[in-house]
Design an enzyme around this catalytic site. Structure first.
Site, PDB file in Angstrom:
ATOM      1  N   HIS A 284      55.677 -78.439  35.958  1.00 48.91           N
ATOM      2  CA  HIS A 284      56.610 -78.427  34.707  1.00 48.91           C
ATOM      3  C   HIS A 284      56.682 -77.515  33.877  1.00 48.91           C
ATOM      4  CE1 HIS A 284      61.124 -79.240  33.576  1.00 48.91           C
ATOM      5  NE2 HIS A 284      60.401 -78.784  32.618  1.00 48.91           N
ATOM      6  N   CYS A 285      57.026 -75.897  33.422  1.00 46.55           N
ATOM      7  CA  CYS A 285      56.400 -75.097  32.893  1.00 46.55           C
ATOM      8  C   CYS A 285      57.601 -75.278  31.695  1.00 46.55           C
ATOM      9  CB  CYS A 285      56.790 -73.668  33.343  1.00 46.55           C
ATOM     10  SG  CYS A 285      56.387 -72.109  32.649  1.00 46.55           S
ATOM     11  N   PRO A 286      57.037 -75.255  30.723  1.00 50.13           N
ATOM     12  CA  PRO A 286      58.250 -74.981  29.312  1.00 50.13           C
ATOM     13  C   PRO A 286      59.362 -73.450  29.220  1.00 50.13           C
ATOM     14  CG  PRO A 286      55.679 -75.763  28.856  1.00 50.13           C
ATOM     15  CD  PRO A 286      55.961 -75.705  29.850  1.00 50.13           C
TER      16      PRO A 286
ATOM     17  N   ASN B 194      61.942 -73.517  30.938  1.00 51.61           N
ATOM     18  CA  ASN B 194      62.800 -75.050  31.354  1.00 51.61           C
ATOM     19  C   ASN B 194      62.592 -75.443  31.909  1.00 51.61           C
ATOM     20  OD1 ASN B 194      63.464 -77.035  30.004  1.00 51.61           O
ATOM     21  ND2 ASN B 194      65.645 -76.035  29.500  1.00 51.61           N
ATOM     22  N   ASN B 195      62.048 -75.171  33.433  1.00 55.27           N
ATOM     23  CA  ASN B 195      62.539 -75.352  34.585  1.00 55.27           C
ATOM     24  C   ASN B 195      60.583 -75.919  35.872  1.00 55.27           C
ATOM     25  OD1 ASN B 195      63.355 -76.434  37.314  1.00 55.27           O
ATOM     26  ND2 ASN B 195      64.937 -74.529  37.329  1.00 55.27           N
TER      27      ASN B 195
END
Length: 409
Positions: free
Chosen positions: A125-127, A130-131
């Site tokens: 999950h990549c901040p 945001n997905n």
């Protein structure tokens, strides 16, 4: 045309309202804007073919970076349908059940706590978008990771050359002094945009962002390409390492072969990058290496899950903990060495029992032993300070049972 605009698409726009996309878009905007302004000062695009090519390439980098960035954010990784079950019911014995999504986890899928869904071929999950990075947006995400450093390198060259030429034209040497004229009046009357002390400061700031982005994002690109060429994800690399640890710990003599490495880097590459931008698979059924079972990885995950239950250690809480990310009251070392992860913290009350499955020097990760939640699918799982618990010795009978479980594993 109107059929394209759906509520789901508009709902996805909320992803931008998060610190990650706000920072990422701000960095892209600052670097691109300053590079475009400085390119006009340094290499006027209408005078020479070289200036025109330089300007067009700069605009092209910006468009491609934003295109792949927003695709990675809004296309999304692809989610396993709620309540999904395999077509062949007997295959369910090889799969993990997701209590939150009320179905089974498809091969290579994992449940994301942030997205609250089971994600197809989840990498992480990549901040910054945001997905999750998964099956459908892995290619867009990786292209963004290579285009961003390339664009920043081009912008850095423009920023450096602009500051150099502007300072060179404004420096005057005396017998015992050096003067730099940083007034807004341009030394070259052909300049359309004045370059003063504020312009120099803005260019220097943008240069720092561009260099930092090149290093940080470039390293992420190298990491991603390493796993893509082996047709793995970051999570699957970790699963493979735990498989080797499990086999060595129990001395089972097994040989674990990662099933999705097709034996050719080009074939693995084509699993992610296609001309259409969409992956070759649907995210449910995957081609496997010759000689591997379609559920080799999921079977290994079930073994590791059982192993984690056997090897977990029970602790009794001796000090309350409120679930703070960086607790100041638990000592400087606990505060300073807080885990750099988005995984949750769990609140502890004195006398409770927790089962720790992994840990660091000053922190531990585990589950709360709550009998009232045992049958309704709820879990309280997360990190907690090591100093708040002590090992729970509940008698030799349990130790003997644990040893027998290990032998029969």
């Amino acid at each position: 045309m109107w059929s394209i605009i759906r509520f789901e698409n508009l709902h996805e726009l909320k992803r931008i309202c998060h610190w990650g996309p706000i920072i990422a878009i701000s960095v892209i905007t600052v670097c691109s804007s300053m590079a475009i302004i400085d390119s006009v000062l340094w290499y006027w695009p209408l005078d020479t073919p070289g200036g025109s090519i330089n300007f067009i390439m700069l605009i092209n980098w910006t468009v491609l970076i934003l295109y792949n960035y927003f695709n990675a954010m809004f296309v999304g990784p692809g989610y396993v349908p709620i309540g999904w079950k395999p077509e062949n019911f007997h295959d369910a014995m090889y799969l993990q059940n997701c209590r939150i999504c009320h179905g089974y986890k498809a091969p290579r899928s994992h449940h994301c706590r942030k997205c609250n869904r089971c994600v197809m071929k989840m990498d992480h999950h990549c901040p910054w978008i945001n997905n999750c990075c998964g099956n459908f947006n892995h290619g867009y995400f990786t292209l963004f990771l290579i285009l961003a450093p390339l664009g920043c390198i081009h912008a850095s060259v423009i920023l450096i050359m602009t500051m150099y030429t502007q300072l060179y034209n404004r420096i005057s040497f005396g017998w015992s002094s050096v003067k730099i004229d940083m007034s807004m009046t341009p030394s070259n009357p052909q300049l359309i945009i004045p370059f003063g002390i504020y312009g120099f400061a803005a260019s220097l700031f943008a240069l720092g962002l561009a260099i930092g982005t090149t290093i940080a994002v470039g390293m992420l690109f190298i990491i991603q390409m390493k796993v893509i060429l082996r047709n793995k994800t970051s999570i699957e690399v970790w699963i493979e390492e735990k498989a080797k640890d499990r086999i060595q710990y129990y001395q089972t003599g097994e040989q674990f072969t990662f099933p999705y490495d097709l034996g050719s880097k080009w074939k693995n590459f084509r699993q992610v990058f296609t001309w259409s931008g969409l992956p070759e698979t649907d995210g449910i059924v995957w081609p496997v290496h010759e000689g591997c079972h379609p559920y080799t990885l999921t079977i290994e995950q079930l073994k590791q899950k059982a192993d984690k239950r056997v090897r977990s250690v029970q602790y009794r809480v001796i000090e309350d903990y409120n679930g703070a990310c960086c607790p100041i009251t638990k000592g400087f070392k606990t505060f300073y060495n807080t885990p750099c992860t988005e995984e949750p913290r769990i609140q502890l009350k004195k006398g409770e029992l927790v089962s720790a499955t992994r840990g660091l020097k000053h922190w531990m990760y585990g589950d709360k032993n709550l009998k009232k939640n045992a049958y309704i699918g709820k879990h309280e799982r997360g990190w907690f300070p090591r100093k708040c618990v002590e090992k729970y010795l509940n008698g030799p009978a349990t130790d003997k049972r644990t040893e027998e479980e290990k032998k029969n594993f």
